[in-house]
Design a protein around this motif. Structure first.
Motif, PDB file in Angstrom:
ATOM      1  N   THR A   7       0.824  -1.214   0.000  1.00 56.15           N
ATOM      2  CA  THR A   7       0.000   0.000   0.000  1.00 56.15           C
ATOM      3  C   THR A   7       0.857   1.263   0.000  1.00 56.15           C
ATOM      4  O   THR A   7       0.484   2.259  -0.614  1.00 56.15           O
ATOM      5  N   VAL A   8       1.988   1.216   0.702  1.00 58.84           N
ATOM      6  CA  VAL A   8       2.879   2.369   0.806  1.00 58.84           C
ATOM      7  C   VAL A   8       4.306   1.866   0.711  1.00 58.84           C
ATOM      8  O   VAL A   8       4.634   0.783   1.223  1.00 58.84           O
ATOM      9  N   PHE A  15       2.586   6.315  -2.107  1.00 56.34           N
ATOM     10  CA  PHE A  15       1.407   5.465  -2.133  1.00 56.34           C
ATOM     11  C   PHE A  15       1.476   4.605  -3.388  1.00 56.34           C
ATOM     12  O   PHE A  15       1.635   5.115  -4.493  1.00 56.34           O
ATOM     13  N   LEU A  16       1.339   3.292  -3.222  1.00 58.45           N
ATOM     14  CA  LEU A  16       1.422   2.384  -4.355  1.00 58.45           C
ATOM     15  C   LEU A  16       0.049   2.177  -4.986  1.00 58.45           C
ATOM     16  O   LEU A  16      -0.987   2.457  -4.369  1.00 58.45           O
ATOM     17  N   ALA A  20      -7.237  -1.245   1.232  1.00 57.56           N
ATOM     18  CA  ALA A  20      -6.488  -0.394   2.141  1.00 57.56           C
ATOM     19  C   ALA A  20      -7.387   0.463   3.017  1.00 57.56           C
ATOM     20  O   ALA A  20      -6.900   1.199   3.860  1.00 57.56           O
ATOM     21  N   LYS A  21      -8.691   0.421   2.791  1.00 54.67           N
ATOM     22  CA  LYS A  21      -9.654   1.160   3.588  1.00 54.67           C
ATOM     23  C   LYS A  21      -9.285   2.649   3.618  1.00 54.67           C
ATOM     24  O   LYS A  21      -9.211   3.303   2.589  1.00 54.67           O
ATOM     25  N   LEU A  22      -9.052   3.204   4.828  1.00 53.97           N
ATOM     26  CA  LEU A  22      -8.861   4.651   4.951  1.00 53.97           C
ATOM     27  C   LEU A  22      -7.635   5.143   4.196  1.00 53.97           C
ATOM     28  O   LEU A  22      -7.581   6.298   3.777  1.00 53.97           O
ATOM     29  N   ILE A  23      -6.621   4.291   4.002  1.00 52.82           N
ATOM     30  CA  ILE A  23      -5.443   4.710   3.244  1.00 52.82           C
ATOM     31  C   ILE A  23      -5.842   5.088   1.823  1.00 52.82           C
ATOM     32  O   ILE A  23      -5.238   5.957   1.197  1.00 52.82           O
ATOM     33  N   GLU A  29      -0.056   5.569 -11.518  1.00 56.68           N
ATOM     34  CA  GLU A  29       0.851   4.518 -11.072  1.00 56.68           C
ATOM     35  C   GLU A  29       1.279   4.678  -9.620  1.00 56.68           C
ATOM     36  O   GLU A  29       2.242   4.079  -9.192  1.00 56.68           O
ATOM     37  N   GLY A  30       0.575   5.503  -8.858  1.00 53.52           N
ATOM     38  CA  GLY A  30       0.952   5.732  -7.475  1.00 53.52           C
ATOM     39  C   GLY A  30       1.318   7.181  -7.255  1.00 53.52           C
ATOM     40  O   GLY A  30       1.566   7.938  -8.196  1.00 53.52           O
TER      41      GLY A  30
END
Length: 564
Positions: A370-371, A409-410, A417-420, A442-443
Motif C-alpha cells: 500500500t505504501v 502510495f502504491l 487499504a480502507k482509509l489509506i 501509477e501511485g
C-alpha cells in the motif's frame, strides 16, 4: 488373634457422598453404586480397603472425568497406618492411596496431633497419567495427558471452594494442608487456560511464601513468570512475566473482553516483557508492559505506566488508565465524560508512534503493497468507553498529529487499504475527466504528509491535512466516520510544474539565449499555471467505494501590464 479380617458389602448414592463432604466436585455426581470394604485389624492399627466399579454413578465433571452411569471405572482405596518408631507404639498417622481407572492416583498422609489425637492431612500428591508424588509437605500435582481444559475445572471449583478447603484443612491444627498446590507439573498436547489454546505444553510451577514461580514452553508461549499474592491494602496480586515468545490469538479477544467487563479492579498489576509478540498471525515485535491497580474501591483505576511495542519499522510508546468516567483526568487530555455516563468504564491513552518505515509497518499490520517508504511520527491522546482491549469507535474521542517524510502510495485497490485509499490520489483519476490521469495512475510519491486530526464520538475531522508530492500538492479537509467507514471530504489538488530545468538544458544545447528565455518564462508562469490547473473535488460515501464529484476550476487571475 493378632489380626482379624472383616468384609462388608454395601451401596452408596451421590447424596450420601455429599453428606460426607458437600463440595463442588461431589455436587456433580448423581446415581448410586455398589462397593465392598475389607478391614484388617492388627493390634493398635487397622488397614481399610474399599473397592467399586462405580457402575450406576454418573459424573458431570469436565473431561477426562465426565462419566455415564453405565460405564465401569475401577476404584480402589487403601488406608494403612504409618510405621511407628517403636513397634509397640501407636502409629503416628496413616497413608491413604486412591487409584481410579488406572490413570488417576491420589496419595495423602495424615499426622496425628499429640494434643488432640486427631488426624490432619500434611502431605498429598495427585497424579494423572503418572504416579503421584508425596513430598515432605504440601500438595504436588503431576499431569500427563492429551488434553486438559483448565478453565472448565476453574469454573467448577472456583476460588471460593479453594478458600473453603484451605480453611477446613487448617481448622484446629496449625500447619494443616492447603489444597492449593505447592508444586504443579503439566505435560499436555492441548491445554486451555485463561481463554487460550496452547499446544505441546510443558509447565512447571511451584509456590512458596505467597509467590508462584513457573516456566512454560509451548508452540505459543515460552518463558517464565511469577505471581505475587496481594499484600495488605492491595485488592489483587502482581504478575511478573518474561517471555521469549508470546502468541495472542485474535479468536480469543471477545472472551478476554468479557472477562474484563466487570471493573478495572479485576486486573492485576503487571510487569511483562516478551521478546516476540504475535497478535493472531501478525508479528508485533518486542513488548514491554508495566501497570498497577489503584484508585479506591468505589472508583478503581488500572494505570498503564508504560507500554512499548518495538520492531524494526516502528516503535510505539503509550501510557494511560482504565477507570470509571468520573475519575479526574489530566486537564491537558481529552475532556471528561458528561454526568450521564459517570458509571461507564473508560480507557484513556496517550501515545507516540515513531515510524521508521511506514510501508513495512503497514505490511506487518496486514496491508501489503500500500505504501513504500515513509518516515515520521503519529502522536496524540485518545479515549473511549470500554476496556483497554475493546476499542469502541462509536465513543472514541481525542486528538492526533501526523508528520510523515518521503514515501509513495502504491497502486492498490482502495477497498483493501480502507482509509489509506482516501489519501491515495489514484482513486480520483478514473472518476474525473482525465486531468490527473498521468499524475496519479501509477501511485503517488510524497515528500511530506502533515496535519492534525480531532476525533469526536468516532468521527475524525481535519482542516489542515496536507500532502506535498512530486506530482502535486494535496490539501484535505472534512471528516471520516471511523465506525461506519464513511467520509465527507473536500480535496484540493494542485499539480506541480517543474519542467524548467529540462527546458533550460535542451534550449542551451540549441541556443543559449532561447534556453535562458524559456527557463525565465517557465519560472514566471509556474505559479499562475498551477493555480489555473488546480482541481477541487468532493469525496463522499464509503471507504471501499468512494463517490467523487468535481468542482469548478479556479479562474486564472492575470494582472494587467503596468501603464507606461
Amino acid at each position: 488373634l493378632d489380626a482379624i479380617e472383616r468384609g462388608f458389602l454395601a451401596e452408596v448414592d451421590a447424596a450420601g457422598l455429599r453428606q460426607l463432604d458437600d463440595n463442588a466436585l461431589m455436587r456433580r455426581l448423581e446415581g448410586r453404586t455398589d462397593w465392598r470394604a475389607t478391614v484388617d485389624v492388627d493390634r493398635r492399627a487397622s488397614t481399610l480397603r474399599i473397592e467399586s466399579d462405580l457402575v450406576g454413578l454418573s459424573s458431570a465433571l469436565p473431561p477426562p472425568f465426565a462419566k455415564a452411569a453405565a460405564e465401569a471405572w475401577p476404584l480402589r482405596i487403601v488406608s494403612r497406618p504409618l510405621s511407628p518408631p517403636d513397634a509397640a507404639a501407636r502409629p503416628p498417622g496413616d497413608r491413604i492411596d486412591v487409584r481410579l481407572r488406572g490413570d488417576l492416583g491420589v496419595s495423602l498422609e495424615r499426622d496425628r496431633d499429640p494434643a488432640t489425637e486427631r488426624l490432619f492431612v500434611r502431605r498429598a500428591g495427585i497424579g494423572l497419567g503418572v504416579e503421584p508424588v508425596v513430598r515432605d509437605n504440601g500438595l504436588a500435582v503431576l499431569v500427563r495427558t492429551r488434553a486438559l481444559d483448565v478453565d472448565a475445572w476453574r469454573a467448577v471449583i472456583g476460588d471460593g471452594e479453594l478458600e473453603r478447603l484451605q480453611r477446613d484443612a487448617r481448622a484446629g491444627a496449625p500447619g494443616g494442608l492447603s489444597w492449593v498446590p505447592d508444586l504443579v507439573s503439566v505435560v499436555a498436547d492441548d491445554l486451555v487456560v485463561a481463554g487460550r489454546d496452547l499446544h505441546e505444553v510443558v509447565v512447571g510451577a511451584s509456590r512458596a511464601d505467597g509467590r508462584w514461580r513457573a516456566t512454560i514452553a509451548s508452540r505459543e508461549v515460552e518463558g517464565h513468570f511469577e505471581w505475587r499474592d496481594a499484600k495488605p491494602g492491595e485488592r489483587i496480586g502482581t504478575l511478573v512475566a518474561r517471555f521469549a515468545r508470546l502468541v495472542l490469538p485474535r479468536s480469543r479477544e471477545s472472551e478476554v473482553e468479557s472477562a474484563l467487563s466487570a471493573s478495572p479492579a479485576s486486573l492485576p498489576a503487571l510487569d511483562v516483557v516478551a521478546d516476540e509478540l504475535v497478535l493472531g498471525t501478525l508479528p508485533m515485535g518486542r513488548l514491554e508492559l508495566a501497570a498497577r491497580n489503584g484508585g479506591t474501591a468505589e472508583q478503581p483505576v488500572w494505570t498503564l505506566d508504560r507500554l512499548v511495542l518495538a520492531q524494526p519499522s516502528a516503535r510505539l510508546e503509550a501510557r494511560g488508565a482504565w477507570s470509571f468516567a468520573g475519575v479526574p483526568r489530566d486537564p491537558r487530555a481529552v475532556p471528561v465524560a458528561t454526568p450521564a455516563d459517570r458509571d461507564a468504564r473508560t480507557t484513556s491513552l496517550d501515545f507516540e508512534l515513531d515510524v521508521r518505515d511506514a510501508g513495512r509497518l503497514l505490511e506487518t499490520m496486514g496491508l501489503k503493497d500500500t505504501v513504500h517508504g515513509g518516515t515520521g511520527s503519529l502522536a496524540g491522546s485518545i479515549r473511549w468507553h470500554g476496556s483497554p482491549i475493546g476499542l469502541d469507535y462509536g465513543s472514541l474521542d481525542g486528538r492526533m498529529n501526523l508528520s510523515m517524510g518521503r514515501g509513495e502510495f502504491l497502486k492498490v485497490d482502495p477497498g483493501a487499504a480502507k482509509l489509506i485509499g482516501v489519501l491515495n490520489m489514484q482513486s480520483l483519476p478514473k472518476r474525473l475527466s482525465g486531468d490527473f490521469r498521468d499524475l496519479f495512475a501509477e501511485g503517488f510519491a510524497f515528500d511530506s504528509i502533515a496535519g492534525s486530526v480531532r476525533v469526536d464520538d468516532g468521527v475524525a475531522r481535519t482542516t489542515d491535512l496536507t500532502i506535498r508530492g512530486l506530482q502535486a500538492h494535496v490539501g484535505i479537509r472534512g471528516e471520516a466516520d471511523l465506525h461506519h467507514e464513511t467520509q465527507r471530504l473536500a480535496v484540493e489538488v494542485v499539480p506541480q510544474l517543474n519542467a524548467g530545468l529540462a527546458s533550460l538544458a535542451v534550449g542551451a544545447m540549441i541556443n543559449p539565449l532561447v534556453g535562458l528565455g524559456s527557463f525565465a518564462a517557465q519560472y514566471v508562469l509556474q505559479k499562475p499555471l498551477q493555480q489555473v490547473l488546480a482541481y477541487e473535488v468532493d469525496v463522499t460515501g464509503s471507504w471501499t467505494d468512494p463517490t467523487v464529484s468535481e468542482r469548478s476550476r479556479r479562474p486564472l487571475q492575470v494582472q494587467p501590464p503596468p501603464r507606461p
